[in-house]
Design a protein around this motif. Sequence first.
Motif, PDB file in Angstrom:
ATOM      1  N   THR A 202       0.821  -1.209   0.000  1.00 45.67           N
ATOM      2  CA  THR A 202       0.000   0.000   0.000  1.00 45.67           C
ATOM      3  C   THR A 202       0.856   1.260   0.000  1.00 45.67           C
ATOM      4  O   THR A 202       0.331   2.373  -0.108  1.00 45.67           O
ATOM      5  CB  THR A 202      -0.936   0.010   1.217  1.00 45.67           C
ATOM      6  OG1 THR A 202      -0.172  -0.122   2.420  1.00 45.67           O
ATOM      7  CG2 THR A 202      -1.936  -1.137   1.129  1.00 45.67           C
ATOM      8  N   THR A 203       2.176   1.076   0.130  1.00 38.31           N
ATOM      9  CA  THR A 203       3.117   2.186  -0.024  1.00 38.31           C
ATOM     10  C   THR A 203       2.965   2.819  -1.398  1.00 38.31           C
ATOM     11  O   THR A 203       3.243   4.009  -1.565  1.00 38.31           O
ATOM     12  CB  THR A 203       4.558   1.669   0.132  1.00 38.31           C
ATOM     13  OG1 THR A 203       4.644   0.896   1.318  1.00 38.31           O
ATOM     14  CG2 THR A 203       5.560   2.799   0.153  1.00 38.31           C
ATOM     15  N   LYS A 204       2.525   2.043  -2.359  1.00 43.39           N
ATOM     16  CA  LYS A 204       2.494   2.478  -3.752  1.00 43.39           C
ATOM     17  C   LYS A 204       1.238   3.296  -4.037  1.00 43.39           C
ATOM     18  O   LYS A 204       1.093   4.409  -3.553  1.00 43.39           O
ATOM     19  CB  LYS A 204       2.620   1.263  -4.668  1.00 43.39           C
ATOM     20  CG  LYS A 204       3.773   0.313  -4.300  1.00 43.39           C
ATOM     21  CD  LYS A 204       5.127   1.008  -4.272  1.00 43.39           C
ATOM     22  CE  LYS A 204       6.295   0.058  -4.160  1.00 43.39           C
ATOM     23  NZ  LYS A 204       6.404  -0.655  -2.873  1.00 43.39           N
ATOM     24  N   THR A 211       3.380   8.879   0.758  1.00 42.80           N
ATOM     25  CA  THR A 211       3.322   9.540   2.064  1.00 42.80           C
ATOM     26  C   THR A 211       3.649   8.587   3.210  1.00 42.80           C
ATOM     27  O   THR A 211       4.112   9.020   4.261  1.00 42.80           O
ATOM     28  CB  THR A 211       1.920  10.112   2.316  1.00 42.80           C
ATOM     29  OG1 THR A 211       0.953   9.033   2.257  1.00 42.80           O
ATOM     30  CG2 THR A 211       1.553  11.160   1.281  1.00 42.80           C
ATOM     31  N   THR A 212       3.378   7.275   3.015  1.00 41.61           N
ATOM     32  CA  THR A 212       3.475   6.323   4.125  1.00 41.61           C
ATOM     33  C   THR A 212       3.853   4.943   3.604  1.00 41.61           C
ATOM     34  O   THR A 212       3.684   4.629   2.430  1.00 41.61           O
ATOM     35  CB  THR A 212       2.129   6.210   4.861  1.00 41.61           C
ATOM     36  OG1 THR A 212       1.069   6.091   3.898  1.00 41.61           O
ATOM     37  CG2 THR A 212       1.868   7.404   5.748  1.00 41.61           C
ATOM     38  N   LEU A 213       4.322   4.120   4.543  1.00 48.25           N
ATOM     39  CA  LEU A 213       4.777   2.771   4.240  1.00 48.25           C
ATOM     40  C   LEU A 213       3.776   1.769   4.805  1.00 48.25           C
ATOM     41  O   LEU A 213       3.425   1.842   5.980  1.00 48.25           O
ATOM     42  CB  LEU A 213       6.147   2.551   4.893  1.00 48.25           C
ATOM     43  CG  LEU A 213       6.981   1.353   4.502  1.00 48.25           C
ATOM     44  CD1 LEU A 213       7.496   1.500   3.071  1.00 48.25           C
ATOM     45  CD2 LEU A 213       8.169   1.228   5.466  1.00 48.25           C
ATOM     46  N   GLY A 214       3.305   0.836   3.972  1.00 46.05           N
ATOM     47  CA  GLY A 214       2.347  -0.141   4.477  1.00 46.05           C
ATOM     48  C   GLY A 214       2.123  -1.284   3.511  1.00 46.05           C
ATOM     49  O   GLY A 214       2.626  -1.298   2.386  1.00 46.05           O
ATOM     50  N   MET A 249      -3.573   8.060   6.856  1.00 43.25           N
ATOM     51  CA  MET A 249      -3.120   8.611   5.583  1.00 43.25           C
ATOM     52  C   MET A 249      -3.568   7.737   4.407  1.00 43.25           C
ATOM     53  O   MET A 249      -3.962   8.234   3.350  1.00 43.25           O
ATOM     54  CB  MET A 249      -1.594   8.744   5.581  1.00 43.25           C
ATOM     55  CG  MET A 249      -1.033   9.699   6.615  1.00 43.25           C
ATOM     56  SD  MET A 249      -1.518  11.423   6.319  1.00 43.25           S
ATOM     57  CE  MET A 249      -0.581  11.789   4.842  1.00 43.25           C
ATOM     58  N   GLN A 250      -3.530   6.422   4.594  1.00 45.85           N
ATOM     59  CA  GLN A 250      -3.893   5.535   3.492  1.00 45.85           C
ATOM     60  C   GLN A 250      -5.401   5.455   3.291  1.00 45.85           C
ATOM     61  O   GLN A 250      -5.866   5.205   2.177  1.00 45.85           O
ATOM     62  CB  GLN A 250      -3.244   4.176   3.704  1.00 45.85           C
ATOM     63  CG  GLN A 250      -1.720   4.298   3.682  1.00 45.85           C
ATOM     64  CD  GLN A 250      -0.977   3.008   3.476  1.00 45.85           C
ATOM     65  OE1 GLN A 250      -1.557   1.929   3.450  1.00 45.85           O
ATOM     66  NE2 GLN A 250       0.326   3.111   3.310  1.00 45.85           N
ATOM     67  N   ASN A 251      -6.172   5.683   4.351  1.00 47.35           N
ATOM     68  CA  ASN A 251      -7.613   5.857   4.175  1.00 47.35           C
ATOM     69  C   ASN A 251      -7.914   7.037   3.260  1.00 47.35           C
ATOM     70  O   ASN A 251      -8.762   6.956   2.356  1.00 47.35           O
ATOM     71  CB  ASN A 251      -8.289   6.079   5.535  1.00 47.35           C
ATOM     72  CG  ASN A 251      -8.898   4.821   6.110  1.00 47.35           C
ATOM     73  OD1 ASN A 251      -9.615   4.103   5.423  1.00 47.35           O
ATOM     74  ND2 ASN A 251      -8.612   4.561   7.375  1.00 47.35           N
ATOM     75  N   LEU A 252      -7.209   8.139   3.475  1.00 48.41           N
ATOM     76  CA  LEU A 252      -7.393   9.316   2.622  1.00 48.41           C
ATOM     77  C   LEU A 252      -6.931   9.025   1.195  1.00 48.41           C
ATOM     78  O   LEU A 252      -7.570   9.440   0.228  1.00 48.41           O
ATOM     79  CB  LEU A 252      -6.620  10.508   3.194  1.00 48.41           C
ATOM     80  CG  LEU A 252      -7.047  11.009   4.581  1.00 48.41           C
ATOM     81  CD1 LEU A 252      -6.171  12.179   5.007  1.00 48.41           C
ATOM     82  CD2 LEU A 252      -8.506  11.411   4.581  1.00 48.41           C
ATOM     83  N   GLY A 253      -5.797   8.311   1.067  1.00 46.86           N
ATOM     84  CA  GLY A 253      -5.309   7.956  -0.258  1.00 46.86           C
ATOM     85  C   GLY A 253      -6.274   7.078  -1.023  1.00 46.86           C
ATOM     86  O   GLY A 253      -6.444   7.217  -2.241  1.00 46.86           O
TER      87      GLY A 253
END
Length: 390
Positions: A202-204, A211-214, A249-253
């Motif tokens: 999900t980093t991609k 913005t973030t690493l996941g 952050m990934q929810n927003l992404g």
Amino acid sequence: MKKQTLAIDTPFQKGDAYGALSMPVYHTLAYEFDNASVMSDAFCGRIEEPDYSRVMNPTVNYLELKIKALTGAERVTAMSSGMAAISGALFSLVEQGKNVVSSRHMFGNTYSLLTKTLPRLGVTPHLCDLTNLEEVEAAVDENTCCIFLEIITNPQLEVADLASLASIAHKHNIPLVADTTVIPFTEFCAHELGVDIEVVSTTKYLSGGATTLGGIVIDYGGHPEFARRLHDEMLFNLGAYMTPHVAYMQNLGLENLKARYEYEVRNTVALVNRLRTLPAIKSVNYVGLPDNPYYELAQRQFGKTAGCMFTIDLESKEACFKFINSLKLIRRATNLFDNRTLAIHPASTIFGPFNDEQRAAMDVLDTTIRISVGMEDVDDLFDDFKQALA
């Protein structure tokens, strides 16, 4: 509801005390319980309540629930990185004396996990050509735990037939595990093609511009012990759960993923077609080009989309370095699917720790540059290519 609506409006697990429209960041570690019985039920998994943020957090859980709604999965687990998702999934399937059927065509650290880390634990990689179904059949035996692949390999851009591989896997009662990072799970349904377990960095795409690493593991229920092992062993014993700020952050992404992805795909298609007109570029490899050998298969599997990664080949390694050093707009960086366009020489970076013979076996060439296309104006990107090649 349609996927784009679900990406924005999946309901919270519980109503927010202040009516927040975005899931708040629960930047906390422990949670108070009403009584000892409820506390015991939470810790033993009899109820879905957070007990400790190393294994469950409301912000992270909301991202998991949202992706579960989007994919129709039985369970989604958010991890600290894409590699954590891959290793967590594989560790949940393998056992000492068993093997994993896979390919030499994959990302460098994934290849290293299969050929260095797992063998130290008594697990053997059976590497074969996953586009050759007879070879795959020969590689699977009674000790095979799963078939694992990338849906579009990085950086070779090979596409295997997922439905055919799933048929082989299911005939032997093993799951098909696919790294689907290159095409967002919002754009196609991996489970309909026979994929049992999906792993994603999900980093991609998801992070919304690096913005973030996941990472996430999407479980469609293809292995009876998988969910228990991933949750009760990998999360609890290895501690690679996603953090709440990353999940926020990934929810927003995820909410604006479709708009970003469609724009980047348009950029990619326009750019690769222009680059084919430049004599200094010996070849352009992109699965979305109609004359690409994997074009028809990719269209059947992923729809009218082929991602935002392509490669070019120049005449030599020296030419590649000179080109990369001459870029003014495009960034010299690793990662994929940033808002910025990125260029990297895989053979000397991602695959740098491998020797010449190993890189040759993986079809990683000294003449190849990998490009991840961002959201800049395509005219500016093309101009940067032209001046760097001049």
